[in-house]
Design a protein around this motif. Structure first.
Motif, short mmCIF file in Angstrom:
data_model
loop_
_atom_site.label_atom_id
_atom_site.label_comp_id
_atom_site.label_asym_id
_atom_site.label_seq_id
_atom_site.Cartn_x
_atom_site.Cartn_y
_atom_site.Cartn_z
N THR A 57 31.86 -29.99 -28.78
CA THR A 57 32.53 -29.16 -29.61
C THR A 57 33.40 -29.98 -30.72
OG1 THR A 57 32.96 -27.27 -27.92
CG2 THR A 57 34.43 -27.40 -29.98
N TYR A 58 32.90 -29.60 -31.98
CA TYR A 58 33.69 -30.29 -33.17
C TYR A 58 34.90 -29.31 -33.56
CZ TYR A 58 29.77 -33.09 -33.62
OH TYR A 58 28.56 -34.27 -33.33
N VAL A 59 35.96 -29.74 -33.44
CA VAL A 59 37.19 -29.07 -33.62
C VAL A 59 37.54 -29.46 -35.25
CG1 VAL A 59 39.65 -28.65 -33.50
CG2 VAL A 59 37.95 -28.98 -31.49
N GLU A 93 25.52 -27.44 -29.92
CA GLU A 93 26.71 -28.03 -29.92
C GLU A 93 27.60 -26.79 -30.63
OE1 GLU A 93 26.03 -32.74 -30.09
OE2 GLU A 93 26.48 -31.67 -32.02
N ARG A 94 28.92 -26.83 -30.75
CA ARG A 94 29.55 -25.74 -31.35
C ARG A 94 30.77 -26.18 -32.29
NH1 ARG A 94 33.73 -22.25 -27.58
NH2 ARG A 94 34.27 -24.58 -26.96
N VAL A 95 31.07 -25.57 -33.32
CA VAL A 95 32.03 -25.79 -34.38
C VAL A 95 33.12 -25.00 -34.01
CG1 VAL A 95 32.73 -25.97 -36.65
CG2 VAL A 95 30.35 -27.07 -35.72
N LEU A 96 34.07 -25.41 -33.88
CA LEU A 96 35.47 -24.34 -33.58
C LEU A 96 36.68 -24.73 -34.47
CD1 LEU A 96 36.47 -22.37 -31.27
CD2 LEU A 96 37.78 -24.35 -30.31
N VAL A 97 36.89 -23.60 -35.37
CA VAL A 97 37.60 -23.81 -36.59
C VAL A 97 38.94 -23.24 -36.39
CG1 VAL A 97 37.79 -23.32 -38.99
CG2 VAL A 97 35.54 -23.61 -37.65
N MET A 118 21.76 -23.15 -28.87
CA MET A 118 22.18 -22.65 -30.21
C MET A 118 23.05 -23.73 -30.94
SD MET A 118 22.24 -18.43 -29.91
CE MET A 118 21.91 -18.38 -32.04
N ILE A 119 23.10 -23.49 -32.14
CA ILE A 119 24.59 -24.05 -32.84
C ILE A 119 25.52 -22.85 -33.29
CG2 ILE A 119 25.57 -25.26 -34.93
CD1 ILE A 119 22.90 -27.02 -34.84
N SER A 120 26.67 -22.89 -32.72
CA SER A 120 27.65 -21.79 -32.94
C SER A 120 28.98 -22.31 -33.97
CB SER A 120 28.21 -21.28 -31.82
OG SER A 120 29.04 -20.10 -31.97
N TYR A 121 29.14 -21.47 -34.90
CA TYR A 121 30.35 -21.62 -35.73
C TYR A 121 31.14 -20.59 -35.50
CZ TYR A 121 27.33 -24.86 -38.36
OH TYR A 121 26.53 -25.83 -38.49
N GLU A 122 32.62 -20.74 -34.91
CA GLU A 122 33.36 -19.81 -34.36
C GLU A 122 34.85 -20.05 -34.71
OE1 GLU A 122 33.04 -19.63 -30.22
OE2 GLU A 122 31.01 -20.10 -29.86
N THR A 123 35.60 -19.23 -34.82
CA THR A 123 37.01 -19.31 -35.07
C THR A 123 37.58 -19.32 -33.72
OG1 THR A 123 37.40 -16.84 -35.19
CG2 THR A 123 36.95 -17.96 -37.26
N ILE A 279 21.22 -19.87 -34.97
CA ILE A 279 22.52 -20.17 -35.47
C ILE A 279 23.38 -18.80 -35.01
CG2 ILE A 279 24.03 -20.59 -37.39
CD1 ILE A 279 21.79 -22.50 -38.36
N GLN A 280 24.80 -19.05 -34.90
CA GLN A 280 25.64 -18.09 -34.58
C GLN A 280 26.79 -18.40 -35.37
OE1 GLN A 280 27.25 -15.91 -30.68
NE2 GLN A 280 28.55 -17.77 -30.96
N VAL A 281 27.25 -17.18 -36.22
CA VAL A 281 28.35 -17.25 -36.92
C VAL A 281 29.38 -16.04 -36.67
CG1 VAL A 281 29.18 -17.31 -39.20
CG2 VAL A 281 26.86 -17.92 -38.90
N ARG A 282 30.54 -16.57 -36.22
CA ARG A 282 31.44 -15.46 -35.63
C ARG A 282 32.78 -15.56 -35.76
NH1 ARG A 282 31.00 -15.07 -29.11
NH2 ARG A 282 32.33 -17.07 -29.16
#
Length: 630
Positions: A57-59, A93-97, A118-123, A279-282
């Protein structure tokens, strides 16, 4: 000859699904399925989920004291921008924002590999993350006052009203050579890709700039005539140099104490190349996008031809043109864009899940797409779309999708659409279903639901379509459309309109409007249906009259072979648009009608068996019917 459909039952059988879909397309191309009664399972649209167990996870946390794009992206050393994480993230991997306003465009460099990688972009949970395409306009506003009868500089536009203020924005304010105040909504070279818009290319808003200006978070209105500024608070006008802006603030006072933001970016989320999948965008809020009108590759958030995406729980708002764009083709085939690729539509194309998003204040369309196989578009709230009032370039709608195959559009709430349809399925539509949507307060030429140019069965059922300045359901150049169990009321056009409108061919066959079926609906204060062929069938409908004049002569329709078993009655039916309650009262109870095999449940997922009630509700034992959970 009937066609058998293969519906994959398990999420992990993705390869089997794609092979089955290719076989389906081959059969369709051979013309085997051009009948109303097929073995297609209208309740069998496949859903799948992201099953990824993330390896990293990338923060991203811009407010963290040690945030930097040179960090490793850990919780202790987070990244500062989302785009830096998008450059690093790999499959699985995931991007957590974390919370904040991120003034950037996100350009994913890679896609995932499967629904389990998948690659996920999440808040982050509980965080508000805004991805903004604007920059703060920290300029001084002044008045070019005229103290004498001699102009100091005849090359300038002067502020003749004390309500009007002016500033000049330097080119350095903009990014990557993109100057939205200098670019019209449709560029001259783009008209070649949209020849159907030839009648409007020299008038506003098509000639208006792409600029969006916000005062204290509220979008200002762009004017074409400088002289109108003094009469319209909250407006702006762009001078001929494309950088000098004149405004009339919302309170008609001095604007220098206000916060101004100017949209400078053409996209907010756009992959670096065509066809990045999985890709997931959430959970994001995307806002302030200065995009153009071209119908492909322009969405504020776009998959750019990527498949097997999940787009859920986002807010998309304050956009010059279209909000969300997806589909297998990222560009028109003739588009000279360097990223354009020749892609075969009959490949195994994947799917897209778009759900639980809030999309509003978009200039032309909430959702727009080009080639959608196996799509699920559900539970989205889409409203106040089309403020550009640009209907006559024919790309405006709450939802507009071209070439949908085996796609479900369900449970969406769509309202306040100007110059566009609520839902528009356009060109070569096959085995797609529009069901359980609430569509109201739409003003356009065509209809609340528009299905265009299809030789294959499609289903529009269990919808509430209300207060449409236009037709209720419009089937243009379309065969085999099933309009079943809808409630349609207060339309200024025909309640159902199924005609041959153009002289076009599709897949080598002339487009017609044959064998459409309109059964088991409830029509309120309806205007007559219009058909261009006697092969279209109408029966078992209920016509409710709440007022005079009455536009329907049921006996005359029956004498023409339509509505042989339909009835009419007096009653009261109204929709409370704020609370989404339907008020229903009639002196007579609705009689039952034969069930239809394609519609096995009602609006509230109650089963339909044997004889059933017409309309979307298989019960009417209440005066007030809530259409949404409260």
């Amino acid at each position: 000859m009937k066609m058998s459909f293969i519906v994959a039952k398990k999420v992990h059988q993705k390869k089997l699904k794609k092979k089955a879909f290719s076989l389906i397309l081959m059969c369709i191309g051979a013309g085997y399925a051009q009948e109303n009664n097929t073995s297609f399972d209208w309740s069998g649209y496949e859903r799948w989920e992201n099953e990824t167990i993330y390896s990293k996870t990338y923060v991203v946390d811009q407010k963290h004291a040690d945030a930097s794009d040179t960090n490793d992206g850990s919780s202790e050393k987070p990244l500062k921008t989302i785009n830096r994480a998008a450059e690093l993230a790999k499959a699985g991997e995931r991007v957590l924002v974390y919370g904040g306003v991120y003034r950037e465009t996100i350009f994913p460099a890679r896609g995932g590999e499967s629904n389990s990688k998948m690659i996920s972009y999440e808040t982050a949970p509980g965080e508000d993350v805004v991805v903004s395409g604007s920059k703060i306009l920290g300029v001084n506003w002044e008045q070019r006052k005229i103290y004498t009868d001699v102009l100091k500089d005849t090359s300038l536009t002067y502020t003749w009203s004390r309500k009007v203020w002016v500033t000049t924005i330097p080119d350095s304010f903009f990014e990557d050579g993109y100057f939205p105040l200098k670019q019209p909504n449709i560029l001259p070279e783009e008209h070649k890709l949209m020849p159907w818009a030839k009648l409007v290319k020299k008038i506003s808003p098509y000639t208006s700039t792409r600029g969006l200006l916000f005062q204290n978070g509220k979008r200002m209105v762009q004017l074409e005539d400088y002289g109108d500024l003094t009469r319209i608070p909250g407006s702006f006008w762009v001078d001929v140099d494309g950088k000098t802006v004149h405004i009339h603030s919302f309170d008609s006072g001095n604007p220098n104490s206000s916060l101004f933001e100017l949209a400078v970016r053409s996209h907010l989320f756009r992959p670096k190349k065509v066809g990045l999948n999985h890709i997931q965008v959430r959970g994001f809020t995307f806002e302030h996008c200065a995009n153009g009108f071209l119908r492909t590759s322009t969405g504020a958030v776009t998959t750019l031809g990527g498949q097997d995406w999940i787009i859920e729980g986002n807010t998309i708002r304050h956009v010059n043109s279209s909000g969300l764009e997806f589909g297998y083709l990222a560009f028109e085939r003739e588009d000279p864009h360097p990223d354009n690729q020749t892609r075969d539509r009959n490949d195994a194309m994947g799917s897209t899940l778009v759900r639980n998003n809030h999309i509003y204040d978009c200039g032309t369309a909430g959702i727009r797409s080009f080639v959608v196989p196996n799509g699920i578009i559900e539970n989205n709230h889409i409203h106040h779309i089309g403020w550009q009032d640009a209907e006559n370039y024919w790309e405006c709608s709450g939802i507009k999708m071209l070439v949908t195959h085996n796609t479900l559009v369900s449970n969406n709430h769509i309202h306040d659409i100007q110059g566009g349809n609520g839902i528009w399925l356009d060109w070569d539509i096959r085995y797609s279903r529009v069901t359980k949507n609430i569509i109201h307060d739409v003003q356009n030429i065509q209809g609340g639901v528009f299905v265009e140019a299809s030789h294959y069965p499609n289903l529009v059922d269990n919808n509430v379509v209300w207060n449409i300045d236009g037709n209720g359901i419009y089937a243009n150049d379309t065969d085999y459309l099933m309009v079943y169990h809808n409630l349609i009321g207060n339309t200024t056009g025909n309640v159902v309109h199924a005609i041959v409108q153009t002289d076009r061919y599709q897949n080598g066959r002339k487009l017609t409007a044959e064998e459409n079926r309109v059964f088991n609906n409830v029509f309120v204060d309806a205007r007559p249906m219009r058909f261009s062929s006697n092969s279209n069938m109408v029966d078992h409908n209920v016509y409710i009259k709440t007022k005079q004049p009455d536009y329907i002569n049921l006996q005359e329709l029956k004498s023409k072979g339509q509505d042989g078993n339909s009835i009419e009655m007096m009653g009261q039916v109204t929709l409370n648009r704020e609370a989404l309650y339907l008020f229903w009262k009639s002196d007579l109870a609705l009689g039952k009608v034969p069930s239809l095999p394609e519609v096995t449940i009602d609006f509230f997922n109650r089963p339909r068996r044997g004889d059933v009630l017409p309309g979307p509700f298989n019960f009417l034992n209440k005066t007030i019917i809530p259409l949404k959970e409260h």
